[in-house]
Scaffold this active site. Structure first.
Site, short mmCIF file in Angstrom:
data_model
loop_
_atom_site.label_atom_id
_atom_site.label_comp_id
_atom_site.label_asym_id
_atom_site.label_seq_id
_atom_site.Cartn_x
_atom_site.Cartn_y
_atom_site.Cartn_z
N GLY A 182 -15.98 59.69 63.42
CA GLY A 182 -14.77 59.83 62.60
C GLY A 182 -13.59 60.34 63.42
O GLY A 182 -12.62 60.85 62.86
N LEU A 183 -13.67 60.19 64.76
CA LEU A 183 -12.56 60.65 65.61
C LEU A 183 -11.82 59.46 66.23
O LEU A 183 -11.15 59.60 67.24
CB LEU A 183 -13.09 61.59 66.70
N ASP A 219 -3.59 56.30 53.74
CA ASP A 219 -2.73 55.41 54.55
C ASP A 219 -2.61 54.02 53.96
O ASP A 219 -1.51 53.49 53.80
CB ASP A 219 -3.15 55.40 56.04
N TYR A 249 -16.01 51.43 52.76
CA TYR A 249 -14.58 51.67 52.97
C TYR A 249 -13.77 50.55 52.28
O TYR A 249 -12.84 50.82 51.52
CB TYR A 249 -14.29 51.69 54.48
N ASP A 283 -5.04 55.58 62.32
CA ASP A 283 -5.74 55.87 63.58
C ASP A 283 -4.99 55.30 64.78
O ASP A 283 -4.75 55.98 65.77
CB ASP A 283 -7.16 55.30 63.54
N GLY A 335 -18.51 56.83 66.52
CA GLY A 335 -18.87 56.88 65.09
C GLY A 335 -18.79 58.28 64.51
O GLY A 335 -19.48 58.59 63.55
#
Ligand code: GLA
Length: 399
Positions: free
Chosen positions: A135-136, A46, A233, A183, A133
């Site tokens: 990853g959703l 992204d 990241y 997200d 935490g």
């Protein structure tokens, strides 16, 4: 969650809201929900101007929110039984590591204030069934539910995409996580039974029916949160930017996502650092896999889609190096199971979840066998959820 369960959640939020802020504030409060998301393919593309293919899920975060006349904004998490209050003023940057979860809604409130949308304070109670935490996108869910509540209560009438962009900005500037738009976009714009093919360069998007036939989407949570994930990241993102700069010494390039495999082959010798080369190779190949995967899904070739999920995980493991032993164990165990069509890590990585496409009749065996294998390999317990794709953030009518 069915209607009865939703009603029970709403009543618990309402009771806690009344206990904390009083019946008068409760009479002005409204209820909102924002889902989590699972990304099916297109990871770390992204912020590289590439494509992603996420869907909103039915797990998420509820917020009961009322405008307040007081100077202070008061926030309460029912999951953690924690309270935070803060006078949010323009120009006052209130990020506080000790405040943990509350920084996310406060960041959104601050960002909306800075853009001149919001001047008053709020009282809010949050509760969620989305693991933190994992990853959703629990961060995007709490951001978007806060943004939507402010938008609805104060009547700014922000477009959904602008709401997502405000929330992303809050996370970039306030939390210091230089995330892309995936997200917040998926959480704000999700649609039932669909995934979204999003071009992150232009924000052009299209809804693709998520037709999995007799298969289910199963999420396997490694139950490992990576404390360094934000800095790692940001490091990955910097590597990609450096690689792009190196290629631009040869000719103008819009983004890694704009490159075909052939163009990358031609330009990549200009990338100075071998590590940056691998990071960029992931971004370019993953973007191509995403476009191809969506085409295959639309033709009903789920097995080929599954093979690309595996290739995606391998590239995230070998080139991008964001999987780690836990997610690798979950993915490898899944690949060896019968009845598994595809499996890969989802989200930023360094812990969190894998997403698995599993034949309905194999789900039970999948959970027990992958769970047992995971325990044996890592000493940890995995948790499993069968995910339903659901609509994006919304107000939940509640008297
Ligand atoms: C996190 C970020 C997203 C995206 C993914 C990786 O979820 O918030 O913007 O970069 O990681 O695909």
């Amino acid at each position: 969650m069915n209607e009865i369960q939703t009603r029970a959640v709403a009543e618990r939020l309402s009771d806690r809201f009344t206990d904390l802020y009083g019946a008068e504030a409760r009479s002005r409060a409204r209820l909102f929900f924002a889902p989590g998301r699972v990304n099916l393919i297109g990871e770390h593309t992204d912020y590289n101007g590439g494509h992603v293919f996420p869907c909103a899920i039915s797990l998420g975060i509820w917020a009961m929110v009322a405008p307040s006349e007081a100077a202070e904004t008061r926030l309460h998490s029912m999951n953690l039984d924690e309270h935070a209050s803060c006078v949010v003023q323009p120009g006052c940057w209130v990020y506080d590591p000790a405040r943990d979860w509350a920084n996310y809604p406060l960041g959104v409130i601050q960002t909306l204030r800075e853009h001149g949308y919001l001047s008053g304070a709020l009282d809010a109670v949050f509760w969620g069934d989305l693991p933190n935490g994992a990853g959703l996108s629990s961060s995007a869910a709490i951001e978007v539910v806060t943004g939507l509540a402010c938008d609805s209560l104060f009547g700014f009438e922000l477009e959904r995409i602008d709401l997502a962009l405000m929330c992303q900005k809050a996370e970039n500037r306030f939390i210091g996580m230089n995330c892309g738009i995936m997200d917040q976009f998926a959480v704000a714009m999700g649609r039932e039974k669909c995934a979204i093919l999003l071009d992150c360069e232009t924000l052009q998007h299209r809804y693709v029916p998520l037709e999995l036939g007799s298969c289910c989407l199963v999420l396997a949570n490694a139950n490992k949160q990576h404390k360094l994930s934000d800095s790692a990241y940001n490091e990955r993102r910097n590597s990609c930017e450096e690689a792009l700069e190196d290629m631009r010494t040869a000719r103008p390039v819009v983004s890694l996502g704009s490159l075909s495999l052939g163009e990358f082959e031609e330009l990549s010798p200009h990338i100075v650092s071998p590590v940056n080369f691998r990071r960029a190779r992931h971004a370019v190949t993953e973007n191509q896999r995403t476009l191809q995967a969506v085409e295959l899904l639309e033709c009903g070739d789920l097995n080929a889609f599954g093979r690309l999920m595996r290739a995606s995980h391998e590239s995230l493991r070998d080139d991008y190096e964001v999987t780690g032993p836990e997610l690798d164990a979950l993915a490898e165990l899944a690949w060896s199971q019968s009845g598994v069509v595809g499996a890969r890590m989802t989200g930023a990585g360094f812990g969190g979840c894998t997403v698995n496409i599993v034949k309905g009749e194999a789900v039970k065996a999948f959970c027990s066998e992958v769970g047992a294998g995971y325990k044996k390999r890592t000493g940890r317990e995995a948790s499993f959820y069968v995910a339903e794709s659901g609509p994006g953030a919304r107000e939940v009518p509640f008297a």
